[in-house]
Design a protein around this motif. Structure first.
Motif, PDB file in Angstrom:
ATOM      1  N   GLU A   1      22.205  58.936  93.523  1.00 58.87           N
ATOM      2  CA  GLU A   1      23.112  58.044  92.802  1.00 58.87           C
ATOM      3  C   GLU A   1      22.777  58.071  91.316  1.00 58.87           C
ATOM      4  O   GLU A   1      21.599  58.005  90.945  1.00 58.87           O
ATOM      5  N   GLY A   2      23.799  58.136  90.458  1.00 50.81           N
ATOM      6  CA  GLY A   2      23.595  58.071  89.015  1.00 50.81           C
ATOM      7  C   GLY A   2      24.053  56.738  88.457  1.00 50.81           C
ATOM      8  O   GLY A   2      25.167  56.284  88.752  1.00 50.81           O
ATOM      9  N   HIS A   3      23.194  56.081  87.648  1.00 46.77           N
ATOM     10  CA  HIS A   3      23.492  54.747  87.116  1.00 46.77           C
ATOM     11  C   HIS A   3      23.182  54.665  85.621  1.00 46.77           C
ATOM     12  O   HIS A   3      22.312  55.374  85.118  1.00 46.77           O
ATOM     13  N   ILE A   4      23.889  53.788  84.946  1.00 42.23           N
ATOM     14  CA  ILE A   4      23.586  53.440  83.561  1.00 42.23           C
ATOM     15  C   ILE A   4      23.578  51.919  83.448  1.00 42.23           C
ATOM     16  O   ILE A   4      24.019  51.204  84.351  1.00 42.23           O
ATOM     17  N   SER A   5      23.087  51.417  82.320  1.00 49.64           N
ATOM     18  CA  SER A   5      23.100  49.978  82.056  1.00 49.64           C
ATOM     19  C   SER A   5      24.397  49.599  81.338  1.00 49.64           C
ATOM     20  O   SER A   5      25.100  50.459  80.793  1.00 49.64           O
ATOM     21  N   ASN A   6      24.694  48.307  81.344  1.00 45.26           N
ATOM     22  CA  ASN A   6      25.847  47.825  80.572  1.00 45.26           C
ATOM     23  C   ASN A   6      25.629  48.052  79.087  1.00 45.26           C
ATOM     24  O   ASN A   6      26.572  48.263  78.334  1.00 45.26           O
ATOM     25  N   HIS A   7      24.370  48.010  78.665  1.00 48.77           N
ATOM     26  CA  HIS A   7      24.029  48.300  77.268  1.00 48.77           C
ATOM     27  C   HIS A   7      24.467  49.720  76.898  1.00 48.77           C
ATOM     28  O   HIS A   7      25.063  49.953  75.848  1.00 48.77           O
ATOM     29  N   GLU A   8      24.184  50.681  77.770  1.00 50.03           N
ATOM     30  CA  GLU A   8      24.580  52.066  77.504  1.00 50.03           C
ATOM     31  C   GLU A   8      26.096  52.226  77.559  1.00 50.03           C
ATOM     32  O   GLU A   8      26.680  52.973  76.776  1.00 50.03           O
ATOM     33  N   LYS A   9      26.721  51.520  78.482  1.00 50.46           N
ATOM     34  CA  LYS A   9      28.179  51.590  78.588  1.00 50.46           C
ATOM     35  C   LYS A   9      28.834  51.101  77.299  1.00 50.46           C
ATOM     36  O   LYS A   9      29.824  51.676  76.841  1.00 50.46           O
ATOM     37  N   SER A  10      28.271  50.051  76.702  1.00 51.99           N
ATOM     38  CA  SER A  10      28.847  49.478  75.481  1.00 51.99           C
ATOM     39  C   SER A  10      28.614  50.349  74.258  1.00 51.99           C
ATOM     40  O   SER A  10      29.246  50.143  73.222  1.00 51.99           O
ATOM     41  N   THR A  11      27.708  51.318  74.364  1.00 52.07           N
ATOM     42  CA  THR A  11      27.432  52.201  73.227  1.00 52.07           C
ATOM     43  C   THR A  11      27.967  53.615  73.465  1.00 52.07           C
ATOM     44  O   THR A  11      27.412  54.600  72.989  1.00 52.07           O
ATOM     45  N   ASN A  12      29.046  53.688  74.237  1.00 54.50           N
ATOM     46  CA  ASN A  12      29.767  54.957  74.473  1.00 54.50           C
ATOM     47  C   ASN A  12      28.894  56.025  75.135  1.00 54.50           C
ATOM     48  O   ASN A  12      28.977  57.206  74.788  1.00 54.50           O
ATOM     49  N   ASN A  13      28.044  55.609  76.070  1.00 51.43           N
ATOM     50  CA  ASN A  13      27.214  56.558  76.817  1.00 51.43           C
ATOM     51  C   ASN A  13      27.605  56.593  78.293  1.00 51.43           C
ATOM     52  O   ASN A  13      26.773  56.800  79.160  1.00 51.43           O
ATOM     53  N   ALA A  14      28.875  56.367  78.577  1.00 50.41           N
ATOM     54  CA  ALA A  14      29.336  56.271  79.953  1.00 50.41           C
ATOM     55  C   ALA A  14      29.084  57.556  80.741  1.00 50.41           C
ATOM     56  O   ALA A  14      28.921  57.529  81.959  1.00 50.41           O
ATOM     57  N   ALA A  15      29.042  58.705  80.060  1.00 45.68           N
ATOM     58  CA  ALA A  15      28.840  59.985  80.745  1.00 45.68           C
ATOM     59  C   ALA A  15      27.390  60.189  81.184  1.00 45.68           C
ATOM     60  O   ALA A  15      27.095  61.119  81.935  1.00 45.68           O
ATOM     61  N   LEU A  16      26.485  59.301  80.764  1.00 45.36           N
ATOM     62  CA  LEU A  16      25.068  59.466  81.073  1.00 45.36           C
ATOM     63  C   LEU A  16      24.782  59.454  82.576  1.00 45.36           C
ATOM     64  O   LEU A  16      23.923  60.187  83.058  1.00 45.36           O
ATOM     65  N   ALA A  17      25.490  58.627  83.313  1.00 51.27           N
ATOM     66  CA  ALA A  17      25.253  58.550  84.756  1.00 51.27           C
ATOM     67  C   ALA A  17      25.500  59.910  85.405  1.00 51.27           C
ATOM     68  O   ALA A  17      24.721  60.356  86.248  1.00 51.27           O
ATOM     69  N   GLN A  18      26.578  60.556  84.988  1.00 50.09           N
ATOM     70  CA  GLN A  18      26.898  61.891  85.506  1.00 50.09           C
ATOM     71  C   GLN A  18      25.838  62.899  85.063  1.00 50.09           C
ATOM     72  O   GLN A  18      25.371  63.724  85.861  1.00 50.09           O
ATOM     73  N   GLU A  19      25.446  62.842  83.805  1.00 48.59           N
ATOM     74  CA  GLU A  19      24.459  63.784  83.280  1.00 48.59           C
ATOM     75  C   GLU A  19      23.113  63.636  83.996  1.00 48.59           C
ATOM     76  O   GLU A  19      22.459  64.633  84.328  1.00 48.59           O
ATOM     77  N   ARG A  20      22.713  62.409  84.230  1.00 47.45           N
ATOM     78  CA  ARG A  20      21.425  62.181  84.878  1.00 47.45           C
ATOM     79  C   ARG A  20      21.389  62.749  86.294  1.00 47.45           C
ATOM     80  O   ARG A  20      20.443  63.428  86.686  1.00 47.45           O
ATOM     81  N   VAL A  21      22.417  62.455  87.055  1.00 47.55           N
ATOM     82  CA  VAL A  21      22.406  62.895  88.442  1.00 47.55           C
ATOM     83  C   VAL A  21      22.646  64.400  88.555  1.00 47.55           C
ATOM     84  O   VAL A  21      22.106  65.069  89.448  1.00 47.55           O
ATOM     85  N   GLU A  22      23.427  64.969  87.646  1.00 42.83           N
ATOM     86  CA  GLU A  22      23.639  66.420  87.647  1.00 42.83           C
ATOM     87  C   GLU A  22      22.348  67.152  87.262  1.00 42.83           C
ATOM     88  O   GLU A  22      22.051  68.227  87.810  1.00 42.83           O
ATOM     89  N   TYR A  23      21.590  66.579  86.341  1.00 45.59           N
ATOM     90  CA  TYR A  23      20.316  67.178  85.939  1.00 45.59           C
ATOM     91  C   TYR A  23      19.374  67.270  87.133  1.00 45.59           C
ATOM     92  O   TYR A  23      18.721  68.299  87.367  1.00 45.59           O
ATOM     93  N   VAL A  24      19.293  66.196  87.910  1.00 46.02           N
ATOM     94  CA  VAL A  24      18.429  66.172  89.089  1.00 46.02           C
ATOM     95  C   VAL A  24      18.887  67.207  90.108  1.00 46.02           C
ATOM     96  O   VAL A  24      18.079  67.954  90.675  1.00 46.02           O
ATOM     97  N   LYS A  25      20.183  67.257  90.350  1.00 50.22           N
ATOM     98  CA  LYS A  25      20.731  68.226  91.309  1.00 50.22           C
ATOM     99  C   LYS A  25      20.436  69.656  90.868  1.00 50.22           C
ATOM    100  O   LYS A  25      19.956  70.483  91.668  1.00 50.22           O
ATOM    101  N   ASN A  26      20.707  69.961  89.605  1.00 50.17           N
ATOM    102  CA  ASN A  26      20.496  71.322  89.102  1.00 50.17           C
ATOM    103  C   ASN A  26      19.019  71.714  89.111  1.00 50.17           C
ATOM    104  O   ASN A  26      18.690  72.896  89.285  1.00 50.17           O
TER     105      ASN A  26
END
Length: 201
Positions: A123-148
């Motif tokens: 599962e990929g997650h971000i904080s509301n703090h990150e969401k408010s600073t235009n980092n919504a793609a981080l959840a995808q990046e984090r989980v894709e990094y682990v998979k790769n």
């Protein structure tokens, strides 16, 4: 004297009427008040606290802290012989794993090599703090990094790795003013499951 007596009687009557009026008012204030309750909409109920509303939860009694898909079910049935959890927590705005995180991911890979039928769900997650600073793609990046990492560094077949991106919808902590609790929401959670075969004579 008669006039004085009449005045006294009139004052007494006025006092009695005033007392009766006061009693009537005080009785009204003691009447029970209506209790107002607010009904919870069915779409908001989540009995097992897995982040999936009961109205669409296909596995309504999932134990706490078990990874689930969009239907509220674990990626593989609960109760299989093999189970291993993986957790990685990130600094704000980062998708990089620490050395300790990579060591734990190497252990996941070793188990998957030892048990070829095992699978892992991340599962990929971000904080509301990150969401408010235009980092919504981080959840995808984090989980894709682990998979790769598992695919490229350990040769794990992609079909054995399932990922889900939840963004900021499933926080572990509501207190994001605290740095340590903020990191709890900036995470990747994984669950490795499979069956252990035993040789019976």
């Amino acid at each position: 004297m008669k006039l004085s007596s009449l005045i006294s009687v009139a004052v007494l009557n006025i006092s009695v009427l005033s007392l009766v009026g006061c009693q009537a008012v005080s009785t009204d204030t003691d009447s029970p008040k209506e209790i107002v309750t607010t009904a919870i909409e069915a779409s908001q109920l989540d009995s097992d606290k897995d982040g999936v509303p009961d109205i669409i939860d296909q596995c309504p009694n999932t134990p706490w802290n078990i990874a689930v898909d969009k239907e509220g079910c674990p990626p593989t049935p609960i109760g299989t012989d093999l189970k291993m959890e993986y957790r990685a927590y990130y600094e704000a705005g980062s998708n990089q794993l620490t050395q300790e995180d990579l060591i734990e991911l190497d252990r996941v890979a070793d188990i998957m090599k030892q048990y070829p039928d095992s699978k892992v769900f991340f599962e990929g997650h971000i904080s509301n703090h990150e969401k408010s600073t235009n980092n919504a793609a981080l959840a995808q990046e984090r989980v894709e990094y682990v998979k790769n990492y598992l695919i490229l560094n350990h040769g794990i077949h992609p079909d054995r790795i399932k990922i889900e991106v939840y963004g900021a919808t499933r926080p572990l902590s509501e207190n994001e003013d605290n740095k340590e609790e903020l990191r709890l929401n900036q995470r990747v959670y994984g669950l490795l499951t499979g069956e252990i075969e035993t040789n019976e004579d």
